[in-house]
Every structure is written in structure tokens, then in C-alpha cells.
Design an enzyme around this catalytic site. Sequence first.
Site, PDB file in Angstrom:
ATOM      1  N   PRO A  90     -27.723 -33.589  31.274  1.00 57.26           N
ATOM      2  CA  PRO A  90     -28.856 -34.697  31.819  1.00 57.26           C
ATOM      3  C   PRO A  90     -29.825 -33.810  31.601  1.00 57.26           C
ATOM      4  O   PRO A  90     -31.280 -34.751  31.244  1.00 57.26           O
ATOM      5  CB  PRO A  90     -28.273 -35.161  32.911  1.00 57.26           C
ATOM      6  CG  PRO A  90     -27.710 -34.738  33.843  1.00 57.26           C
ATOM      7  CD  PRO A  90     -27.000 -33.336  32.847  1.00 57.26           C
ATOM      8  N   GLU A 117     -21.299 -31.065  39.040  1.00 55.61           N
ATOM      9  CA  GLU A 117     -22.066 -30.988  39.583  1.00 55.61           C
ATOM     10  C   GLU A 117     -23.114 -30.010  38.281  1.00 55.61           C
ATOM     11  O   GLU A 117     -23.735 -30.158  38.475  1.00 55.61           O
ATOM     12  CB  GLU A 117     -22.511 -30.421  41.160  1.00 55.61           C
ATOM     13  CG  GLU A 117     -21.960 -30.860  41.786  1.00 55.61           C
ATOM     14  CD  GLU A 117     -22.315 -31.885  42.172  1.00 55.61           C
ATOM     15  OE1 GLU A 117     -21.591 -33.464  41.476  1.00 55.61           O
ATOM     16  OE2 GLU A 117     -23.312 -32.655  41.820  1.00 55.61           O
ATOM     17  N   ARG A 155     -21.395 -40.123  10.523  1.00 56.78           N
ATOM     18  CA  ARG A 155     -21.519 -41.259  10.034  1.00 56.78           C
ATOM     19  C   ARG A 155     -22.380 -40.937   9.170  1.00 56.78           C
ATOM     20  O   ARG A 155     -22.582 -41.960   8.263  1.00 56.78           O
ATOM     21  CB  ARG A 155     -21.003 -42.495  10.685  1.00 56.78           C
ATOM     22  CG  ARG A 155     -22.762 -42.417  11.274  1.00 56.78           C
ATOM     23  CD  ARG A 155     -23.060 -43.477  12.414  1.00 56.78           C
ATOM     24  NE  ARG A 155     -22.298 -45.207  11.730  1.00 56.78           N
ATOM     25  CZ  ARG A 155     -23.222 -45.770  11.775  1.00 56.78           C
ATOM     26  NH1 ARG A 155     -24.281 -44.961  11.072  1.00 56.78           N
ATOM     27  NH2 ARG A 155     -22.590 -47.139  10.937  1.00 56.78           N
ATOM     28  N   ASP A 170     -29.312 -48.187   8.140  1.00 60.35           N
ATOM     29  CA  ASP A 170     -29.542 -47.946  10.171  1.00 60.35           C
ATOM     30  C   ASP A 170     -30.665 -48.443  10.942  1.00 60.35           C
ATOM     31  O   ASP A 170     -31.583 -47.373  10.073  1.00 60.35           O
ATOM     32  CB  ASP A 170     -28.377 -46.756  10.434  1.00 60.35           C
ATOM     33  CG  ASP A 170     -27.009 -46.712   9.837  1.00 60.35           C
ATOM     34  OD1 ASP A 170     -26.484 -47.866  10.081  1.00 60.35           O
ATOM     35  OD2 ASP A 170     -26.790 -45.921  10.401  1.00 60.35           O
TER      36      ASP A 170
HETATM   37  N1  ADE Z   1     -23.528 -34.702  31.899  1.00 59.03           N
HETATM   38  C1  ADE Z   1     -23.882 -35.450  32.212  1.00 59.03           C
HETATM   39  N2  ADE Z   1     -25.146 -36.189  32.074  1.00 59.03           N
HETATM   40  C2  ADE Z   1     -25.477 -36.109  31.380  1.00 59.03           C
HETATM   41  C3  ADE Z   1     -25.888 -36.572  29.700  1.00 59.03           C
HETATM   42  N3  ADE Z   1     -26.338 -37.696  30.164  1.00 59.03           N
HETATM   43  N4  ADE Z   1     -25.989 -36.569  28.787  1.00 59.03           N
HETATM   44  C4  ADE Z   1     -24.960 -35.331  28.557  1.00 59.03           C
HETATM   45  N5  ADE Z   1     -24.165 -34.707  29.207  1.00 59.03           N
HETATM   46  C5  ADE Z   1     -24.620 -35.109  30.307  1.00 59.03           C
END
Ligand code: ADE
Length: 236
Positions: A90, A117, A155, A170
Site C-alpha cells: 500500500p 504485515e 488488454r 477506454d
Molecule cells: N497490499 C496490501 N494492500 C495493497 C494495496 N493497496 N495495493 C497493493 N498491494 C497491497
Amino acid sequence: MLHFDVLTLFPGIFDGFLSESVLKNATEAKKVSVRLHNMRDWAGDKHATMDDRPFGGGPGMVLKVDRVVPCVEDVLAMGPAPSRLLMFSPQGRKFDQRFAETLTTEQRILLLCGRYEGFDERIADILRPEEVSIGDYVLNGGEVAAMVVIEAVMRLLPGVLGDEDSSRFDSFSNDGVCPGKRMLDCAHYTRPREYRGLEVPEVLLNGNHAEIAKWREESSVGRTEQKRPDLLRIEN
Ligand code: ADE
């Protein structure tokens, strides 16, 4: 042919994704290949331990550097080279259409899926991957993110979608109804011409291609202004 190597602790998550629809056809047509690597095969002990408790305490488990690094290095060595290494987290660079477009010219892309984690920090120190996030929310792991990347990139490859123009028009494509701008797609209609009092715009029925193109451009701009005004401020 674009090769994806996916490194995951849960290869079964990809089963239906790989065996259905567009990806199945693209694989059979040799436009794309996806190899799954179960990272547990690199665990080395009989309990197949890939993760451990974090130094300093706290919740969750951390993927072990001495398991993940050899795994990635072995998969890199399987070829074909050269390749890009993407690691899902994330905290990574946000994945978007522009990012997807840059990946279409690669020969090989490695997708490293974390779990729990996260990764021991030294994994990134050693491997220097591109960290990628698919959005500002937390998933249980990178598998869903890997499927998002594979699908968005695949794609765009020539010959993957039946109609060559399908992906050009798109949403977020800068080559569509308003070239140079990344906008939302225009509205679409099919039969019946009238349903519950709602009629298809007349202009789409009259066969005048110049008028239809103009209407689509206006639809695209109007929808973007209404739903995603932030896109109009972005230059490509
Ligand atoms: N792993 C956990 N959350 C994620 C996200 N938002 N994007 C990519 N990998 C992740």
C-alpha cells in the site's frame, strides 16, 4: 509475448482468473503468459516457514528476507531477461492507466505479492523493486493487486481484445474520443431503443458519423466534468 512471473504464497487464488475469459484466450493465443511460483517452495524447512514475528514486537508477521530474496533471484534467473520487478504494497506508487501503458512494452514482469504485515525492509534494500499500490486501502496481500495489473496491461496488448479499437476508447486512455486527454468514456447504448420511457439519444441512430463522434466527445467531457473533474486538471 509478455511474460508475467507471479511470486505468491497463495497460487490457488489465481485459478479462475487464469482459466477464464480474455486472459485464457490471450494465453492460448500466445500474447501473454503467466507463470505462478509458490514462494513456499523456497522455505527450506518442513513447516515451510516464510514469515516470522517482527523484531521489536507488535502484531502480525513479516515475510523473511532469507526466504524471499533467493526466491526472487531464482525466478529472475529463469529468464527470459530483461525484466521489471514490481512489489505490491500500500506504500507504493499508485497504479493507473499510464503506468499500465508503460508495462506493455516490457518482455517480462515479475510480480511479488506480500502477505500479512509486510516484507522485511531488507528485501527492498537488496532487490530494489518498484513498489506498487493499486489504491489507498489495505488488502490482505498482493494477489488481487497482481491480478489488477495483469488484466489492465494485457488488454492493451495488440490483438488481445477482439476489436483493435476497444481499449483505445477506454476511460483514462489518452487516445480515445478526446486525444491527449485522459477522460471518462462516453455513454453507450444498445437495443431496445426505448425502455421504461428512456430513449436512446437520436443522434446515435441517424448514421451520421461526424455527428456521432461530436456527441461522444461531448458525452465524454460532460461525464468527466461531472464525475471526475480532477482528471481535467491533469496533463499527459
Ligand atoms: N497490499 C496490501 N494492500 C495493497 C494495496 N493497496 N495495493 C497493493 N498491494 C497491497
